[in-house]
Design an enzyme around this catalytic site. Structure first.
Site, PDB file in Angstrom:
ATOM      1  N   ASP A 131     -11.627  31.765  -7.125  1.00 37.32           N
ATOM      2  CA  ASP A 131     -11.584  33.233  -7.077  1.00 37.32           C
ATOM      3  C   ASP A 131     -11.196  33.706  -8.469  1.00 37.32           C
ATOM      4  O   ASP A 131     -10.241  33.187  -9.049  1.00 37.32           O
ATOM      5  CB  ASP A 131     -10.508  33.708  -6.088  1.00 37.32           C
ATOM      6  CG  ASP A 131     -10.988  33.653  -4.651  1.00 37.32           C
ATOM      7  OD1 ASP A 131     -12.169  33.349  -4.422  1.00 37.32           O
ATOM      8  OD2 ASP A 131     -10.168  33.928  -3.752  1.00 37.32           O
ATOM      9  N   ASP A 150     -17.712  33.183  -7.499  1.00 36.23           N
ATOM     10  CA  ASP A 150     -17.040  34.045  -6.507  1.00 36.23           C
ATOM     11  C   ASP A 150     -17.807  35.346  -6.248  1.00 36.23           C
ATOM     12  O   ASP A 150     -17.974  36.155  -7.142  1.00 36.23           O
ATOM     13  CB  ASP A 150     -15.641  34.354  -7.070  1.00 36.23           C
ATOM     14  CG  ASP A 150     -14.834  35.334  -6.237  1.00 36.23           C
ATOM     15  OD1 ASP A 150     -15.201  35.598  -5.080  1.00 36.23           O
ATOM     16  OD2 ASP A 150     -13.785  35.808  -6.758  1.00 36.23           O
ATOM     17  N   GLY A 193      -7.120  35.278  20.807  1.00 34.99           N
ATOM     18  CA  GLY A 193      -6.105  34.246  20.980  1.00 34.99           C
ATOM     19  C   GLY A 193      -6.113  33.168  19.919  1.00 34.99           C
ATOM     20  O   GLY A 193      -5.187  32.374  19.831  1.00 34.99           O
ATOM     21  N   HIS A 246     -10.776  40.407  -7.662  1.00 38.76           N
ATOM     22  CA  HIS A 246     -12.048  39.693  -7.833  1.00 38.76           C
ATOM     23  C   HIS A 246     -12.957  40.397  -8.832  1.00 38.76           C
ATOM     24  O   HIS A 246     -12.906  41.611  -8.992  1.00 38.76           O
ATOM     25  CB  HIS A 246     -12.765  39.580  -6.485  1.00 38.76           C
ATOM     26  CG  HIS A 246     -11.999  38.820  -5.460  1.00 38.76           C
ATOM     27  ND1 HIS A 246     -12.123  37.463  -5.283  1.00 38.76           N
ATOM     28  CD2 HIS A 246     -11.068  39.223  -4.554  1.00 38.76           C
ATOM     29  CE1 HIS A 246     -11.327  37.072  -4.309  1.00 38.76           C
ATOM     30  NE2 HIS A 246     -10.664  38.115  -3.853  1.00 38.76           N
ATOM     31  N   HIS A 251      -6.502  36.371 -11.244  1.00 32.38           N
ATOM     32  CA  HIS A 251      -6.691  36.685  -9.834  1.00 32.38           C
ATOM     33  C   HIS A 251      -5.433  37.456  -9.461  1.00 32.38           C
ATOM     34  O   HIS A 251      -4.614  37.753 -10.324  1.00 32.38           O
ATOM     35  CB  HIS A 251      -6.841  35.373  -9.044  1.00 32.38           C
ATOM     36  CG  HIS A 251      -7.267  35.568  -7.616  1.00 32.38           C
ATOM     37  ND1 HIS A 251      -8.156  36.530  -7.232  1.00 32.38           N
ATOM     38  CD2 HIS A 251      -6.920  34.897  -6.480  1.00 32.38           C
ATOM     39  CE1 HIS A 251      -8.335  36.435  -5.923  1.00 32.38           C
ATOM     40  NE2 HIS A 251      -7.597  35.467  -5.440  1.00 32.38           N
TER      41      HIS A 251
END
Lengths: 558, 558
Positions: B165, B197, B49, B370, B143
């Site tokens: 990243d 990263d 939820g 990545h 990226h």
């Protein structure tokens, strides 16, 4: 006057054509039925609380006396898991299977003490047996458990070949190679239909021999600086054999942890399917007293299962095993779809405690257990079937397998991509995939209940898991319908009640208004009042929170 | 007397070190704080939820006035998703970011109309900015979204490099190559610490150039017999650019479906990050009138998201797009862990409707976005840091990345594998990873509520989703404690009530016995009675069903 028609051969898959699991197929001719496999499927994400799913056998109701036998291809749960639940309902027909598979089924049956004992006929792959009008022969296949067979079924309409789960391994570990020659001889007898394993229809090339997996494992084990902990499936006996071999090569001892793995190893040693040099297997206490460089712990739980050994080690809940710096943990099984997150958490915890983790793709159990594209083509070339029916796998994989069949020249109209329950008929050398289906919907096993959890129950579970629930209890005077006191509100899984007092008070106020403002003529139409509370409060709470808890209004009359 | 100490440089990751997502890092010196990124994390399986999780910012309470700025490295949700919820609580400090990233943040902010508008300072990667004691420079990285940057932060204690990243792509699509020279120049200035990263620290070799992915896509598109439907991430602008290029090469038109994808394409075209030849992009109605061989539909939903375009097409719920035989559906993004089952169902449905499905590994977004192992080493060689801190990823990945650092000669004691919230201090050219932590536990966003769903609420949701719940309502006479009438039982998600009448009757009887047999002196100790019902009925139902529904006893006094 009833026109007497010549019977047709009917083939009905009750499971295993829309999923990985609950494999079960019916082959029926007039008053003779044989069943191939009786598996279970593990639940999907939208089936909370369910233990597993078994095939729906409604079609067999009233036909129990026609069942001539159940043939089980190998001892994995997706092929044997339905047995304890379904066999009593089918009048306990005889199970025809190989020695190891029988032992595994019998072992599992011990968990179901109240069931009648099963009837077995242990087959050797060279046996020929007659079940009603059917004559059955077997051929060895390779898989990641020993003693697996495929089946050739001579029917009044022609020869059917069912592969079971298979790969071809010309250098298997502790198992005989698949009987390619025998399969080719069936091919020479004109195969009407081939039913073939689609699990790995997405993987190019040939599957990797279990020996090659051993070489990779050898490298990792020989290079490990300290203790080694290997997690794998308890049924992956060939992998277990290799680890034992490598351990003994490098003079390491092996401790086995996990009930199901211990059990399987015991069975396999007793039946000669696992060969263990003397003194290689030791107890965990002895292992703990030894130089870590001399120890391998083999255990269950590489799928991140909550109560299995590896997870208990990671969570520091294992009484006798703790991770120490220098430990190497090897995951020697691929991740079953759906378990990725649990496995990631498991790796995170083990990493945090200082273990070096190896999850080598080559040791992938799926790479290991099932035929790849080129193997699948080879199975078709060996059997040269007129009709081809991909089995074992989701629709997507069946479709891919169908494409492979088509690519090697089987006409598209002779390839049946069927659903669970969809009937195939064969007559006069012609096959048809009918529109007709027999019931094949999910039968859920949940605790002691089989089939008592319906989709409604599941829907309720899901709804409550999303946004929780709220029970409204209002006490009304029976005669006048007048509200007595203040309505009670109980809620779980919706908001943190202690910090949502204002919201609860507003809700209570609205309920009072509904009960006081209600049309006096409707004074005690309970259904009306309940619906009104459900709709109105549901809407109110959604506006306030953007959540939709399940609302359960209760009207008490006194 | 308070001893005045020289301030230290403190670095505190608030998120992103134990998960993929909710990246946020604090860099603090005396009365100056800068923040790098402010992301969200998507919920895990055991958080039913929940919409998503954002970083815990308790540490910044009372320090709002020290925040000199928020630097955002690129426009993905795991780096920007916390902004609408957290910025108002931090006094809306200025966001420093590139043009495209800014536009994406602004677009998302439109969904939060009640928030104050954000303050921006649009940077160019060649800018140098001063935020309190910090001097910030930027360097372009690649990226799978354009306009990403890494950051060089000149602090009073030395130079810190934060990669964001990244990957290195020497031939990116519609983006400049990573500024390797500039990074090397930072390296020459003596880098005290590199924060890098770790997302792809498990992948060997070098990452693949986006151009190579284009070549694979070109082959598939040129060979497709009919219409092509491509599902990908709406933020994957370089992929979208390539598809547009290939479409125009093969004289296909492109229709874009899905709100978020349309929005991103609009922004990117407007800002010049997407170059579209005239008349290539068309509406879906026009596409439907055209020869299928001339059409590509690009849409969202390749992760099996319930309401995204691809799922609606598969479920035949899309008003304008139905699968037809001859369609090729390309999944151009890898499956995010946890989505495997949904994606499998999606593929099954599309297969069933006759689509040919291509899920080519080379087009994997993770492969695409990545740095791989060799790229990660290159980043270390370029920056030559004294200290190395792996960021962005689960513990397992951080650990792997640490091993890589160690393999190229960074001393183990200079590698900090930190947890979320764990404080690092730097002083006199020396770094320390402290035991001290600041709050970093999950803050759940569920509908309109931020932080109002606690672990208790989640535990309740999970419990109800496993075995359902059962409400017992007993009305007692206030004075005597005598039971009035028969207790009411309401249950959801436990058993199918209509078919479990016997069980419910037995349960009711037991409740009556408890209420009648109760010690008369305890007559109205409600807590006692409730506990007794909960324990006794819970045990009874478990024995009968092996399930443990949540039991909620309600005592009404009248």
């Amino acid at each position: 006057m009833i026109k007497k028609t010549k019977p047709k051969l009917r083939v009905i898959p009750l499971g295993g054509l829309e999923e990985v699991g609950r494999n079960m197929m019916i082959i029926e001719y007039n008053y003779d039925i044989i069943i191939v496999d009786m598996g279970l499927q593990f639940p999907e994400e939208d089936m909370p609380g369910i233990d597993y799913i078994i095939p729906n056998i409604s079609y067999l109701k009233g036909k129990e006396n026609n069942i001539r036998g159940v043939i089980v291809t190998h001892g994995h749960y997706d092929h044997i898991g339905g047995i304890p639940h379904l066999m009593p309902k089918l009048g306990n027909p005889t199970i025809f299977t190989t020695k190891l598979t029988r032992a595994i089924i019998e072992k599992r049956q011990e968990d179901y003490r109240n069931s009648d004992s099963l009837n077995f006929y242990t087959i050797d792959p060279d046996d020929k047996i007659k079940l009603g009008v059917f004559k059955i022969e077997f051929f060895r296949v390779n898989h990641n458990i020993p003693d697996g067979v495929g089946i050739a079924i001579h029917t009044p309409e022609g020869l059917m070949v069912h592969t079971g789960d298979f790969k071809f391994d010309h250098s298997p570990v502790n198992d005989a190679p698949a009987e390619i020659g025998k399969i080719a001889r069936f091919g020479a007898q004109k195969v009407l239909a081939l039913f073939s394993d689609s699990t790995n229809a997405e993987s190019e090339g040939y599957s990797i021999s279990e020996s090659a997996i051993g070489e990779a494992m050898d490298q990792i084990i020989s290079g490990a600086p300290g203790r080694i902990i290997i997690g794998t499936f308890s049924s992956l006996l060939s992998r277990i054999q290799q680890i034992i071999n490598i351990a003994s090569k490098y003079e390491r001892k092996v401790a086995i942890e996990g009930f199901s793995m211990k059990t399987n190893v015991d069975i396999a040693i007793k039946l000669g399917y696992l060969k263990v040099p003397p003194k290689v297997i030791i107890g965990i206490d002895e292992a703990n007293r030894m130089d870590p460089k001399k120890v391998i712990i083999m255990c269950t739980g590489a799928q991140g299962e909550g109560k299995a050994v590896l997870m208990r080690i990671a969570n520091k809940e294992h009484r006798k095993i703790q991770i120490e710096k220098g430990d190497t943990v090897i995951f020697s099984s691929s991740v079953i779809p759906g378990n990725e997150n649990s496995v990631q958490k498991l790796k995170d915890s083990l990493s945090r405690e200082g273990a070096h983790i190896v999850h080598y793709k080559l040791m992938d159990v799926h790479t290991g257990g099932h035929a790849h594209v080129e193997d699948l083509k080879m199975m078709m070339q060996l059997t040269k079937p007129k009709y081809f029916i991909p089995i074992h796998g989701n629709r997507y994989f069946l479709q891919l397998h169908a494409k492979i069949a088509s690519s090697i020249g089987i006409p598209e109209k002779n390839i049946f991509v069927a659903d669970n329950g969809q009937v195939m008929e064969f007559e006069n050398d012609e096959g048809k995939l009918l529109r007709q289906t027999v019931p094949s919907d999910h039968v859920f096993v949940d605790g002691l209940g089989v089939g008592d959890v319906s989709n409604i129950v599941l829907r309720d579970r899901q709804m409550m898991s999303e946004d929780g629930m709220l029970v409204v209890i209002a006490t009304l005077e029976g005669r006048t319908g007048k509200l007595i006191g203040s309505p009670d509100i109980i809620s779980r899984g919706f908001v943190y009640m202690k910090e949502s007092k204002k919201l609860i008070e507003q809700t209570r106020k609205r309920i009072k208004t509904i009960l006081i403002d209600k049309d006096p003529k409707m004074s005690l139409n309970e259904t009306y009042i309940r619906n009104k509370i459900r709709d109105d409060i549901g809407q109110f709470l959604f506006t306030k929170t953007q959540r939709r808890p399940m609302i359960l209004p209760v009207i008490i009359e006194v």
